[in-house]
Enzyme design. Structure first.
Site, PDB file in Angstrom:
ATOM      1  N   LYS A 114      -1.544   7.059   4.542  1.00 37.74           N
ATOM      2  CA  LYS A 114      -2.789   6.452   5.034  1.00 37.74           C
ATOM      3  C   LYS A 114      -3.658   7.465   5.778  1.00 37.74           C
ATOM      4  O   LYS A 114      -4.878   7.402   5.714  1.00 37.74           O
ATOM      5  CB  LYS A 114      -2.495   5.247   5.926  1.00 37.74           C
ATOM      6  CG  LYS A 114      -2.020   4.050   5.120  1.00 37.74           C
ATOM      7  CD  LYS A 114      -2.062   2.763   5.913  1.00 37.74           C
ATOM      8  CE  LYS A 114      -1.710   1.593   5.005  1.00 37.74           C
ATOM      9  NZ  LYS A 114      -1.371   0.377   5.701  1.00 37.74           N
ATOM     10  N   LYS A 200       1.160   1.470  -5.891  1.00 40.47           N
ATOM     11  CA  LYS A 200       1.637   0.098  -5.700  1.00 40.47           C
ATOM     12  C   LYS A 200       0.455  -0.886  -5.666  1.00 40.47           C
ATOM     13  O   LYS A 200      -0.654  -0.511  -5.283  1.00 40.47           O
ATOM     14  CB  LYS A 200       2.513  -0.014  -4.454  1.00 40.47           C
ATOM     15  CG  LYS A 200       1.775   0.055  -3.159  1.00 40.47           C
ATOM     16  CD  LYS A 200       2.679  -0.255  -1.961  1.00 40.47           C
ATOM     17  CE  LYS A 200       1.799  -0.203  -0.718  1.00 40.47           C
ATOM     18  NZ  LYS A 200       2.441  -0.326   0.534  1.00 40.47           N
ATOM     19  N   LYS A 203      -3.629  -4.595  -1.287  1.00 40.54           N
ATOM     20  CA  LYS A 203      -4.914  -5.233  -0.979  1.00 40.54           C
ATOM     21  C   LYS A 203      -5.972  -4.198  -0.626  1.00 40.54           C
ATOM     22  O   LYS A 203      -7.152  -4.518  -0.609  1.00 40.54           O
ATOM     23  CB  LYS A 203      -4.777  -6.284   0.127  1.00 40.54           C
ATOM     24  CG  LYS A 203      -3.862  -5.958   1.249  1.00 40.54           C
ATOM     25  CD  LYS A 203      -3.442  -7.231   1.987  1.00 40.54           C
ATOM     26  CE  LYS A 203      -2.128  -7.037   2.715  1.00 40.54           C
ATOM     27  NZ  LYS A 203      -1.444  -8.268   3.023  1.00 40.54           N
TER      28      LYS A 203
END
Ligand code: TYM
Length: 338
Positions: A114, A200, A203
């Site tokens: 991230k 993956k 959202k």
């Protein structure tokens, strides 16, 4: 047995969340023995680790509550709540910050993914997020934590933190924390994006075509499956034939998880057939499996009063359940409170 798990209330519940975790939450809730309990929560405090829109967060928290109930989480049997109404989570995180090591957090793959190259620009919350996650489960003496594969490393960290705290501050016969066990499903532990078999399903993917949302209608689901990336080869008859075909493997995995079969059984049925046959079968299975959940979700999500009441009731119970462990942690650390 104490089952505990959480989900971030950002955006829609997608098929990865459902097959990787939530379906398992409901199954574990339904098979609990008397004296055991399950606690499930919306990890709204975790949402602060990324830029977020406050109005959107409160709406998403209520919407995700409706989605969980629609998936079978029964607020009459399980404790269903949001972190923000249970201040012990943040309190325990602070106490555990003294035990967690910088090196441990630096090794978290989710942090590395991230943050990317811009570590200096990230919030402190993104870095210390796994300590809050440890607090989430240790607060309730969780024994079993049903999660998808991507959360395994965070659970291992929670165990390391619990173990070090117990070693450093407790006598051997009176540890404060229980070491939690991650429960990861055999099929569907990691559902991948429909557009890229190496990423993956998430959202945060900007393309909505990459995921199936539980709120998608039947046509949208069918369209997404039809457009899902694949290759030109027919399906193999053996699982080994999927090794270098991530997109095909993902679709077979989804079919297997939804139909309650193994990937080998799915291939025994569809081996030798092309995606022209397999995709419509998968779309139909998706629609029939998810339609009842979607209908319940749509009916529930506008009932703000009922959702508020569910979360308030759950939070009161969670505060009660968490109090003894938090007290024990303060005491073990020598903090004077009375
Ligand atoms: P979150 O909100 O990203 O996802 C919720 C659950 O869904 C699983 N999951 C998946 N499983 C299979 N395939 C996928 N593509 C996929 N995407 C998501 C996740 O593994 C997770 O089980 N940090 C957590 C929330 C959390 C938590 C906790 C979980 C906060 N505190 C304490 C367990 C215990 C998260 O962001 O999950």
């Amino acid at each position: 047995m104490r089952v505990v798990s959480g989900i971030q209330p950002t955006g829609n519940l997608h098929l990865g969340n459902y097959l990787g975790a939530i379906r398992n939450w409901a199954a574990m809730q339904d098979s609990l023995e008397p004296g055991s309990e399950a606690l499930f929560f919306l990890a709204d405090l975790h949402a602060l680790s990324q830029p977020h829109d406050p109005a959107g967060l409160s709406a998403a928290t209520l919407e995700m509550t409706a989605a969980l109930v629609a998936c079978g989480i029964d607020p009459g049997r399980s404790v269903l709540f949001n972190q923000a109404q249970v201040p012990q989570h943040a309190e325990l995180q602070w106490l555990l910050n003294g035990t967690a090591r910088m090196g441990w957090l630096n090794r978290m793959t989710q942090w590395k993914d991230k943050a990317g190259k811009n570590r200096e620009g990230q919030s402190v919350a993104l870095f210390t997020y796994p300590v809050l996650q440890a607090a989430d489960v240790l607060l309730y003496q969780a024994t079993h934590v049903p999660v998808g594969e991507d959360q395994k490393q965070h659970l291992e960290l929670a165990r390391d933190i619990a173990q070090k705290f117990n070693n450093d501050f407790c006598t051997e016969d009176a540890p404060v924390f229980t070491l939690p066990e991650p429960i990861i499903p055999a099929e569907a532990a990691r559902i991948m994006s429909l557009r890229d078999g190496s990423a993956k399903m998430s959202k945060s993917d900007p393309s909505d075509m990459s995921r199936i949302n539980l709120s998608d209608d039947a046509d949208t689901m069918a369209q997404k499956v039809k457009k899902a990336k694949t290759d030109p080869e027919p399906l193999p008859s053996e699982e080994a034939g999927l090794a270098e075909r991530p997109e095909a493997r993902n679709l077979v995995g989804i079919y297997a998880a939804l139909s309650g079969q193994s990937a080998a059984e799915v291939l025994a049925q569809y081996g030798g057939q092309g995606f022209g046959t397999f995709k419509p079968a998968l779309a139909e299975l998706l629609v029939t499996s998810l339609a009842p959940i979607r209908d319940r979700f749509v009916a529930l999500k506008e009932d703000r009063e009922a959702l508020d009441a569910i979360l308030a009731r759950g939070a009161a119970k969670a505060r009660e359940r968490g109090a003894p462990t938090l007290d024990a942690a303060y005491k073990a650390l020598g903090l004077v409170r009375h």
